[in-house]
Design a protein around this motif. Structure first.
Motif, PDB file in Angstrom:
ATOM      1  N   UNK A 129      96.864  38.997  26.533  1.00 57.53           N
ATOM      2  CA  UNK A 129      97.883  38.590  27.500  1.00 57.53           C
ATOM      3  C   UNK A 129      99.260  38.744  26.851  1.00 57.53           C
ATOM      4  N   UNK A 130     100.208  39.374  27.552  1.00 56.42           N
ATOM      5  CA  UNK A 130     101.528  39.611  26.951  1.00 56.42           C
ATOM      6  C   UNK A 130     102.177  38.341  26.416  1.00 56.42           C
ATOM      7  N   UNK A 131     102.030  37.252  27.140  1.00 56.81           N
ATOM      8  CA  UNK A 131     102.649  35.995  26.712  1.00 56.81           C
ATOM      9  C   UNK A 131     101.919  35.351  25.527  1.00 56.81           C
ATOM     10  N   UNK A 132     100.757  35.894  25.149  1.00 54.97           N
ATOM     11  CA  UNK A 132      99.959  35.309  24.068  1.00 54.97           C
ATOM     12  C   UNK A 132      99.945  36.166  22.798  1.00 54.97           C
ATOM     13  N   UNK A 133     100.685  37.263  22.788  1.00 57.44           N
ATOM     14  CA  UNK A 133     100.653  38.161  21.630  1.00 57.44           C
ATOM     15  C   UNK A 133     101.108  37.450  20.361  1.00 57.44           C
ATOM     16  N   UNK A 134     102.191  36.726  20.414  1.00 58.42           N
ATOM     17  CA  UNK A 134     102.686  36.032  19.212  1.00 58.42           C
ATOM     18  C   UNK A 134     101.656  35.018  18.715  1.00 58.42           C
ATOM     19  N   UNK A 135     101.044  34.279  19.620  1.00 59.63           N
ATOM     20  CA  UNK A 135     100.025  33.294  19.232  1.00 59.63           C
ATOM     21  C   UNK A 135      98.810  33.984  18.631  1.00 59.63           C
ATOM     22  N   UNK A 136      98.375  35.086  19.215  1.00 60.78           N
ATOM     23  CA  UNK A 136      97.222  35.837  18.698  1.00 60.78           C
ATOM     24  C   UNK A 136      97.496  36.333  17.277  1.00 60.78           C
ATOM     25  N   UNK A 137      98.686  36.864  17.066  1.00 63.02           N
ATOM     26  CA  UNK A 137      99.068  37.316  15.723  1.00 63.02           C
ATOM     27  C   UNK A 137      99.122  36.142  14.756  1.00 63.02           C
ATOM     28  N   UNK A 138      99.664  35.013  15.191  1.00 63.96           N
ATOM     29  CA  UNK A 138      99.744  33.830  14.328  1.00 63.96           C
ATOM     30  C   UNK A 138      98.353  33.352  13.920  1.00 63.96           C
ATOM     31  N   UNK A 139      97.443  33.284  14.889  1.00 67.94           N
ATOM     32  CA  UNK A 139      96.075  32.853  14.587  1.00 67.94           C
ATOM     33  C   UNK A 139      95.436  33.748  13.520  1.00 67.94           C
ATOM     34  N   UNK A 140      95.623  35.046  13.664  1.00 68.21           N
ATOM     35  CA  UNK A 140      94.988  35.965  12.722  1.00 68.21           C
ATOM     36  C   UNK A 140      95.730  36.061  11.392  1.00 68.21           C
ATOM     37  N   UNK A 141      96.989  35.700  11.377  1.00 69.85           N
ATOM     38  CA  UNK A 141      97.727  35.694  10.111  1.00 69.85           C
ATOM     39  C   UNK A 141      97.180  34.627   9.172  1.00 69.85           C
ATOM     40  N   UNK A 142      96.755  33.512   9.749  1.00 68.28           N
ATOM     41  CA  UNK A 142      96.178  32.441   8.940  1.00 68.28           C
ATOM     42  C   UNK A 142      94.671  32.563   8.873  1.00 68.28           C
ATOM     43  N   UNK A 143      94.042  33.028   9.939  1.00 71.04           N
ATOM     44  CA  UNK A 143      92.612  33.278   9.968  1.00 71.04           C
ATOM     45  C   UNK A 143      91.771  32.036   9.756  1.00 71.04           C
ATOM     46  N   UNK A 144      90.490  32.236   9.587  1.00 74.17           N
ATOM     47  CA  UNK A 144      89.537  31.170   9.331  1.00 74.17           C
ATOM     48  C   UNK A 144      88.566  31.629   8.268  1.00 74.17           C
ATOM     49  N   UNK A 145      88.667  31.035   7.088  1.00 79.04           N
ATOM     50  CA  UNK A 145      87.763  31.401   5.986  1.00 79.04           C
ATOM     51  C   UNK A 145      86.312  31.139   6.376  1.00 79.04           C
ATOM     52  N   UNK A 146      86.069  30.067   7.112  1.00 82.12           N
ATOM     53  CA  UNK A 146      84.694  29.746   7.521  1.00 82.12           C
ATOM     54  C   UNK A 146      84.136  30.815   8.464  1.00 82.12           C
ATOM     55  N   UNK A 147      84.939  31.234   9.428  1.00 83.22           N
ATOM     56  CA  UNK A 147      84.511  32.290  10.350  1.00 83.22           C
ATOM     57  C   UNK A 147      84.274  33.588   9.594  1.00 83.22           C
ATOM     58  N   UNK A 148      85.171  33.931   8.693  1.00 82.17           N
ATOM     59  CA  UNK A 148      85.002  35.157   7.908  1.00 82.17           C
ATOM     60  C   UNK A 148      83.720  35.117   7.091  1.00 82.17           C
ATOM     61  N   UNK A 149      83.390  33.964   6.516  1.00 86.90           N
ATOM     62  CA  UNK A 149      82.165  33.828   5.734  1.00 86.90           C
ATOM     63  C   UNK A 149      80.926  33.962   6.624  1.00 86.90           C
ATOM     64  N   UNK A 150      80.990  33.386   7.816  1.00 81.68           N
ATOM     65  CA  UNK A 150      79.866  33.508   8.746  1.00 81.68           C
ATOM     66  C   UNK A 150      79.656  34.961   9.170  1.00 81.68           C
ATOM     67  N   UNK A 151      80.742  35.659   9.460  1.00 83.86           N
ATOM     68  CA  UNK A 151      80.637  37.079   9.817  1.00 83.86           C
ATOM     69  C   UNK A 151      79.999  37.870   8.682  1.00 83.86           C
TER      70      UNK A 151
END
Length: 109
Positions: free
Chosen positions: A11-33
């Protein structure tokens, strides 16, 4: 190893939030993947169309079973609650499909 590519709209209005979420990421999610054989995972953004292209390499033996395992993980569910709010399926998505899987038509090493 199986290469997998997929696409969805952000969503155009959510691009900044999406980038922010992935800039910090989730170590737990990455480990599960990684524990389910997902390696070399990347997401690209194409503007102004606001398309996300995701790519990963699956190094397991049973993707449907590993995907089901990931779907049941609380950390994955929490992460997807955040990221899914930023996305919308393509108009051409199949019923029940969120990210639309893509066919690989070329690869070179």
């Amino acid at each position: 190893m199986q290469r997998m590519g997929m696409v969805i709209r952000v969503k155009p209005e959510a691009i900044a939030e999406y980038k922010r979420l992935h800039a910090t990421g989730s170590a737990e999610v990455n480990a599960l993947l990684a524990g389910c054989g997902v390696k070399n995972y990347s997401i690209y953004l194409r503007e102004p169309e606001n398309l996300l292209f995701g790519y990963w390499e699956y190094h397991g033996a049973d993707w449907p079973a590993d995907a089901k395992r990931l779907d049941g993980e609380p950390a994955i569910k929490a992460w997807l609650a955040l990221t899914d709010a930023c996305q919308e399926p393509l108009a051409s998505a199949k019923p029940g499909e969120w990210w639309s899987m893509m066919e690989e038509v070329f690869h070179t090493d």
